[in-house]
Design a protein around this motif. Sequence first.
Motif, PDB file in Angstrom:
ATOM      1  N   ALA A  77      51.845  78.655 -26.151  1.00 18.13           N
ATOM      2  CA  ALA A  77      52.861  79.700 -25.971  1.00 18.13           C
ATOM      3  C   ALA A  77      54.215  79.030 -25.819  1.00 18.13           C
ATOM      4  N   LEU A  78      55.256  79.763 -26.202  1.00 18.31           N
ATOM      5  CA  LEU A  78      56.609  79.198 -26.128  1.00 18.31           C
ATOM      6  C   LEU A  78      57.637  80.298 -25.873  1.00 18.31           C
ATOM      7  N   GLY A  79      58.803  79.884 -25.399  1.00 17.68           N
ATOM      8  CA  GLY A  79      59.913  80.816 -25.219  1.00 17.68           C
ATOM      9  C   GLY A  79      59.827  81.654 -23.955  1.00 17.68           C
TER      10      GLY A  79
ATOM     11  N   GLY B 244      60.783  85.780 -33.121  1.00 19.85           N
ATOM     12  CA  GLY B 244      62.028  85.485 -32.406  1.00 19.85           C
ATOM     13  C   GLY B 244      62.384  84.010 -32.521  1.00 19.85           C
ATOM     14  N   TRP B 245      63.191  83.541 -31.582  1.00 16.64           N
ATOM     15  CA  TRP B 245      63.706  82.169 -31.616  1.00 16.64           C
ATOM     16  C   TRP B 245      62.607  81.119 -31.692  1.00 16.64           C
ATOM     17  N   GLY B 246      61.556  81.287 -30.842  1.00 20.41           N
ATOM     18  CA  GLY B 246      60.496  80.294 -30.794  1.00 20.41           C
ATOM     19  C   GLY B 246      59.679  80.302 -32.075  1.00 20.41           C
TER      20      GLY B 246
ATOM     21  N   VAL C  57      77.951  89.729 -18.397  1.00 17.97           N
ATOM     22  CA  VAL C  57      79.326  89.235 -18.500  1.00 17.97           C
ATOM     23  C   VAL C  57      79.836  89.350 -19.949  1.00 17.97           C
ATOM     24  N   GLU C  58      79.002  88.941 -20.903  1.00 18.08           N
ATOM     25  CA  GLU C  58      79.451  88.994 -22.305  1.00 18.08           C
ATOM     26  C   GLU C  58      79.635  90.441 -22.752  1.00 18.08           C
ATOM     27  N   TYR C  59      78.744  91.326 -22.288  1.00 18.13           N
ATOM     28  CA  TYR C  59      78.904  92.723 -22.674  1.00 18.13           C
ATOM     29  C   TYR C  59      80.197  93.290 -22.068  1.00 18.13           C
TER      30      TYR C  59
ATOM     31  N   VAL D  47      50.408  83.604 -35.443  1.00 20.42           N
ATOM     32  CA  VAL D  47      51.651  83.462 -34.668  1.00 20.42           C
ATOM     33  C   VAL D  47      52.111  84.862 -34.272  1.00 20.42           C
ATOM     34  N   LEU D  48      52.333  85.071 -32.960  1.00 16.78           N
ATOM     35  CA  LEU D  48      52.788  86.382 -32.487  1.00 16.78           C
ATOM     36  C   LEU D  48      54.284  86.313 -32.199  1.00 16.78           C
ATOM     37  N   GLY D  49      55.079  87.110 -32.946  1.00 13.50           N
ATOM     38  CA  GLY D  49      56.515  87.160 -32.705  1.00 13.50           C
ATOM     39  C   GLY D  49      57.312  86.580 -33.861  1.00 13.50           C
TER      40      GLY D  49
ATOM     41  N   VAL E  43      66.019  76.654 -25.564  1.00 10.45           N
ATOM     42  CA  VAL E  43      64.705  76.141 -25.152  1.00 10.45           C
ATOM     43  C   VAL E  43      63.638  76.606 -26.143  1.00 10.45           C
ATOM     44  N   ALA E  44      63.630  77.916 -26.461  1.00 10.23           N
ATOM     45  CA  ALA E  44      62.585  78.463 -27.354  1.00 10.23           C
ATOM     46  C   ALA E  44      62.628  77.761 -28.716  1.00 10.23           C
ATOM     47  N   ALA E  45      63.845  77.534 -29.236  1.00 15.13           N
ATOM     48  CA  ALA E  45      63.963  76.910 -30.559  1.00 15.13           C
ATOM     49  C   ALA E  45      63.448  75.469 -30.532  1.00 15.13           C
TER      50      ALA E  45
ATOM     51  N   VAL F 250      56.025  86.091 -27.960  1.00 13.54           N
ATOM     52  CA  VAL F 250      56.424  87.515 -27.964  1.00 13.54           C
ATOM     53  C   VAL F 250      57.672  87.796 -27.131  1.00 13.54           C
ATOM     54  N   GLY F 251      58.262  86.772 -26.503  1.00 11.91           N
ATOM     55  CA  GLY F 251      59.479  86.984 -25.721  1.00 11.91           C
ATOM     56  C   GLY F 251      59.205  87.793 -24.457  1.00 11.91           C
ATOM     57  N   ALA F 252      60.260  88.424 -23.949  1.00 13.81           N
ATOM     58  CA  ALA F 252      60.138  89.180 -22.698  1.00 13.81           C
ATOM     59  C   ALA F 252      60.809  90.534 -22.880  1.00 13.81           C
TER      60      ALA F 252
ATOM     61  N   ALA G 238      65.183  77.298 -18.311  1.00 12.03           N
ATOM     62  CA  ALA G 238      65.673  78.681 -18.298  1.00 12.03           C
ATOM     63  C   ALA G 238      65.183  79.397 -19.566  1.00 12.03           C
ATOM     64  N   PRO G 239      65.003  80.703 -19.495  1.00 11.93           N
ATOM     65  CA  PRO G 239      64.559  81.423 -20.699  1.00 11.93           C
ATOM     66  C   PRO G 239      65.714  81.607 -21.686  1.00 11.93           C
ATOM     67  N   THR G 240      65.967  80.581 -22.483  1.00 10.47           N
ATOM     68  CA  THR G 240      67.087  80.664 -23.426  1.00 10.47           C
ATOM     69  C   THR G 240      66.614  80.387 -24.857  1.00 10.47           C
TER      70      THR G 240
ATOM     71  N   PHE H   6      69.652  99.219 -22.116  1.00  7.63           N
ATOM     72  CA  PHE H   6      69.419  97.775 -22.061  1.00  7.63           C
ATOM     73  C   PHE H   6      70.151  97.091 -23.202  1.00  7.63           C
ATOM     74  N   LEU H   7      70.189  95.765 -23.147  1.00  5.75           N
ATOM     75  CA  LEU H   7      70.818  95.011 -24.247  1.00  5.75           C
ATOM     76  C   LEU H   7      69.915  93.838 -24.585  1.00  5.75           C
ATOM     77  N   LYS H   8      68.892  94.128 -25.382  1.00  2.00           N
ATOM     78  CA  LYS H   8      67.886  93.105 -25.690  1.00  2.00           C
ATOM     79  C   LYS H   8      67.550  93.126 -27.177  1.00  2.00           C
ATOM     80  N   GLU H   9      67.408  94.330 -27.716  1.00  5.68           N
ATOM     81  CA  GLU H   9      67.003  94.491 -29.109  1.00  5.68           C
ATOM     82  C   GLU H   9      68.174  95.023 -29.910  1.00  5.68           C
TER      83      GLU H   9
HETATM   84  P1  FAD Z   1      62.494  86.526 -28.688  1.00  9.90           P
HETATM   85  O1  FAD Z   1      63.572  85.849 -29.436  1.00  9.90           O
HETATM   86  O2  FAD Z   1      62.850  87.683 -27.806  1.00  9.90           O
HETATM   87  O3  FAD Z   1      61.396  86.985 -29.745  1.00  9.90           O
HETATM   88  C1  FAD Z   1      60.251  87.699 -29.395  1.00  9.90           C
HETATM   89  C2  FAD Z   1      59.618  88.211 -30.676  1.00  9.90           C
HETATM   90  O4  FAD Z   1      58.338  88.790 -30.392  1.00  9.90           O
HETATM   91  C3  FAD Z   1      60.422  89.285 -31.377  1.00  9.90           C
HETATM   92  O5  FAD Z   1      60.350  89.083 -32.762  1.00  9.90           O
HETATM   93  C4  FAD Z   1      59.688  90.574 -30.998  1.00  9.90           C
HETATM   94  O6  FAD Z   1      59.841  91.605 -31.950  1.00  9.90           O
HETATM   95  C5  FAD Z   1      58.257  90.073 -30.979  1.00  9.90           C
HETATM   96  N1  FAD Z   1      57.331  90.859 -30.152  1.00  9.90           N
HETATM   97  C6  FAD Z   1      57.614  91.625 -29.079  1.00  9.90           C
HETATM   98  N2  FAD Z   1      56.479  92.172 -28.589  1.00  9.90           N
HETATM   99  C7  FAD Z   1      55.465  91.725 -29.375  1.00  9.90           C
HETATM  100  C8  FAD Z   1      54.074  91.936 -29.375  1.00  9.90           C
HETATM  101  N3  FAD Z   1      53.474  92.716 -28.464  1.00  9.90           N
HETATM  102  N4  FAD Z   1      53.339  91.332 -30.347  1.00  9.90           N
HETATM  103  C9  FAD Z   1      53.935  90.538 -31.285  1.00  9.90           C
HETATM  104  N5  FAD Z   1      55.240  90.308 -31.321  1.00  9.90           N
HETATM  105  C10 FAD Z   1      56.001  90.881 -30.369  1.00  9.90           C
HETATM  106  N6  FAD Z   1      70.068  82.197 -25.219  1.00  9.90           N
HETATM  107  C11 FAD Z   1      70.833  81.120 -25.501  1.00  9.90           C
HETATM  108  O7  FAD Z   1      70.338  79.991 -25.453  1.00  9.90           O
HETATM  109  N7  FAD Z   1      72.164  81.248 -25.843  1.00  9.90           N
HETATM  110  C12 FAD Z   1      72.754  82.455 -25.930  1.00  9.90           C
HETATM  111  O8  FAD Z   1      73.952  82.558 -26.233  1.00  9.90           O
HETATM  112  C13 FAD Z   1      71.969  83.615 -25.663  1.00  9.90           C
HETATM  113  N8  FAD Z   1      72.528  84.840 -25.737  1.00  9.90           N
HETATM  114  C14 FAD Z   1      71.757  85.945 -25.489  1.00  9.90           C
HETATM  115  C15 FAD Z   1      72.347  87.201 -25.567  1.00  9.90           C
HETATM  116  C16 FAD Z   1      71.602  88.340 -25.299  1.00  9.90           C
HETATM  117  C17 FAD Z   1      72.242  89.695 -25.381  1.00  9.90           C
HETATM  118  C18 FAD Z   1      70.229  88.214 -24.943  1.00  9.90           C
HETATM  119  C19 FAD Z   1      69.405  89.444 -24.650  1.00  9.90           C
HETATM  120  C20 FAD Z   1      69.638  86.975 -24.835  1.00  9.90           C
HETATM  121  C21 FAD Z   1      70.402  85.816 -25.104  1.00  9.90           C
HETATM  122  N9  FAD Z   1      69.849  84.541 -25.010  1.00  9.90           N
HETATM  123  C22 FAD Z   1      70.605  83.440 -25.299  1.00  9.90           C
HETATM  124  C23 FAD Z   1      68.434  84.365 -24.610  1.00  9.90           C
HETATM  125  C24 FAD Z   1      67.560  84.242 -25.869  1.00  9.90           C
HETATM  126  O9  FAD Z   1      67.770  85.336 -26.727  1.00  9.90           O
HETATM  127  C25 FAD Z   1      66.077  84.205 -25.519  1.00  9.90           C
HETATM  128  O10 FAD Z   1      65.842  83.195 -24.579  1.00  9.90           O
HETATM  129  C26 FAD Z   1      65.260  83.958 -26.770  1.00  9.90           C
HETATM  130  O11 FAD Z   1      65.356  85.080 -27.618  1.00  9.90           O
HETATM  131  C27 FAD Z   1      63.796  83.683 -26.448  1.00  9.90           C
HETATM  132  O12 FAD Z   1      63.110  83.440 -27.642  1.00  9.90           O
HETATM  133  P2  FAD Z   1      61.592  83.940 -27.815  1.00  9.90           P
HETATM  134  O13 FAD Z   1      61.153  83.491 -29.163  1.00  9.90           O
HETATM  135  O14 FAD Z   1      60.791  83.576 -26.642  1.00  9.90           O
HETATM  136  O15 FAD Z   1      61.698  85.537 -27.766  1.00  9.90           O
END
Ligand code: FAD
Length: 449
Positions: A328-330, A23-25, A191-193, A19-21, A343-345, A126-128, A338-340, A144-147
């Motif tokens: 793949a997911l998320g 995050g939420w997914g 907007v939230e920031y 499993v790579l990542g 959805v990923a969860a 792995v998200g975006a 939408a990328p939220t 940026f506001l991601k990590e």
């Molecule tokens: P992520 O949660 O981004 O996880 C990706 C994971 O992969 C991380 O652990 C990362 O470290 C890891 N990774 C990165 N690169 C690699 C690699 N090369 N190899 C292995 N692992 C890697 N969505 C909502 O539904 N409601 C909200 O209120 C909401 N608020 C948000 C607020 C902010 C500030 C942001 C930035 C996003 C918000 N989102 C919200 C969107 C939501 O965070 C994403 O849609 C969600 O995180 C996607 O899940 P994911 O598992 O695809 O990726």
Amino acid sequence: RHHPMPQQEPDPTKKTLLVLGTGWGAISLLRRLDTSEYNTIVVSPTNFFLFTPLLPSVTTGSLESRSIITPIKYFLRFKPFGIKFVEAESTQIDPASKTVEILDSGEVHGAITKTRLPYDYLVIGVGAESQTFGIKGVREFGLFLKEIRDARKIRTRLMDCIETAAFPGQPDDEIRRLLHMVVVGGGPTGVEYAGELHDFLRGEVDKWYPEIAPHLKITLIEALPHVLPMFSREMIEYTEKSFADMNIDLLANTAVQEVRAKELVVKDTKSGATREVPYGMLVWATGNTMRPVIKDLQARFADKGQSNRRGLVVDEYLRVAGMPDVWALGDCTATAFAPTAQVAAQQGTYLARQLNDLARTNRTGNDILATCPPFDYKHRATLAYIGDERGVSDVSLPFWSNMVSFAGYQSYLFWRSAYLSNLYTLRNRALVAFDWTKEKLFGRDISRE
Ligand code: FAD
Ligand code: NAD
């Protein structure tokens, strides 16, 4: 509290699930995966899960960063069979040899920093990363506001601008520039920031820096005519009206074309006229783009249906087109959703069920049985905090086709309680509740760490 991590030697009779990542997914998948069925390995550059919806609050110290992250091992310790976690970045995925190249991307390096892990089944989560559209100067001068580290950087830069503006003899026009906080992107992140920043400036800077506070200004720049395109019309109007009340300047129909060290070049999308906007701090929130490992994978499978600029193409069972035994997911995928986090969860939960089922039936590969239903997304709500103890909420109710929308203080309380209860662990819930109480009693910390 002292629950030890379960250990597990790899079992040669079981398949290796990589499993790579984290995050939420991925976390949603791992929480529900029957780990006794696989030799599971998780690879991620972060050894924690980040609760992104509360990330904007970390930029101003309303919440501490450790309150919204959870070490991956805390999730895994209750699993009866161990999972191996490797802190590394996946740099190349090779479905032909069924291996993934991983790189130790931390600051401390041992004798080995790169290796290849074999898999039988692979889940990519792995998200975006933050989108810049290649606009000149964004990476160099914008934040940026991601990590979680992004939120810390913003907090430090904000206080640096304020302290520099307060430097003795600073000319007035330079004070105005330093105290001009610009947010680019009127999606929910921007907007939230902007809302959180407003609360910090009005709640703390007005009080502690009265001599420069009148020069503080927040501008939100959005290329489209309105902010928050995913919200209902009423919620959009409420947000724009609230920003006017809060003196947050909304520059709609305005696209940033270039970022320089001290000014932005912006273009009015209607008239085409360009002008320069001086700024002190710039937060860039214009959406997502693919991570390099996904771009690289896509490029090698372009002739097998992988050419969507938003991410990996998956079918309704989350199988990656053209790659056997890979799901793949998320945010790294391109789907109708939408990328939220929502959805990923839900995709993670769905995939756990599919993988559990796959192990229990004697199937090989990711051939789907006719009985396995495709992924079905259930939208629950879209919520955002917009500052000044106001929220906007569009909620879908079960057995009711219409959406319920409400804004203001009740919506802010709903936002808080929804996210507090959605935090995965009791420890995080306690820490967040404690931070909110601390903020009410003592205000936010203005130290520049
Ligand atoms: P992520 O949660 O981004 O996880 C990706 C994971 O992969 C991380 O652990 C990362 O470290 C890891 N990774 C990165 N690169 C690699 C690699 N090369 N190899 C292995 N692992 C890697 N969505 C909502 O539904 N409601 C909200 O209120 C909401 N608020 C948000 C607020 C902010 C500030 C942001 C930035 C996003 C918000 N989102 C919200 C969107 C939501 O965070 C994403 O849609 C969600 O995180 C996607 O899940 P994911 O598992 O695809 O990726
Ligand atoms: P987004 O894609 O939702 O919005 C980015 C905005 O930036 C767009 O409105 C776009 O028009 C604008 N933009 C693009 N280029 C520009 C330019 N050069 N100049 C000015 N404006 C420009 O991005 P986001 O807000 O980072 O959200 C990303 C994803 O995360 C979305 O799916 C969103 O729904 C989700 N998210 C949800 C929440 C929530 O539900 N509260 C919070 C944050 C993020």
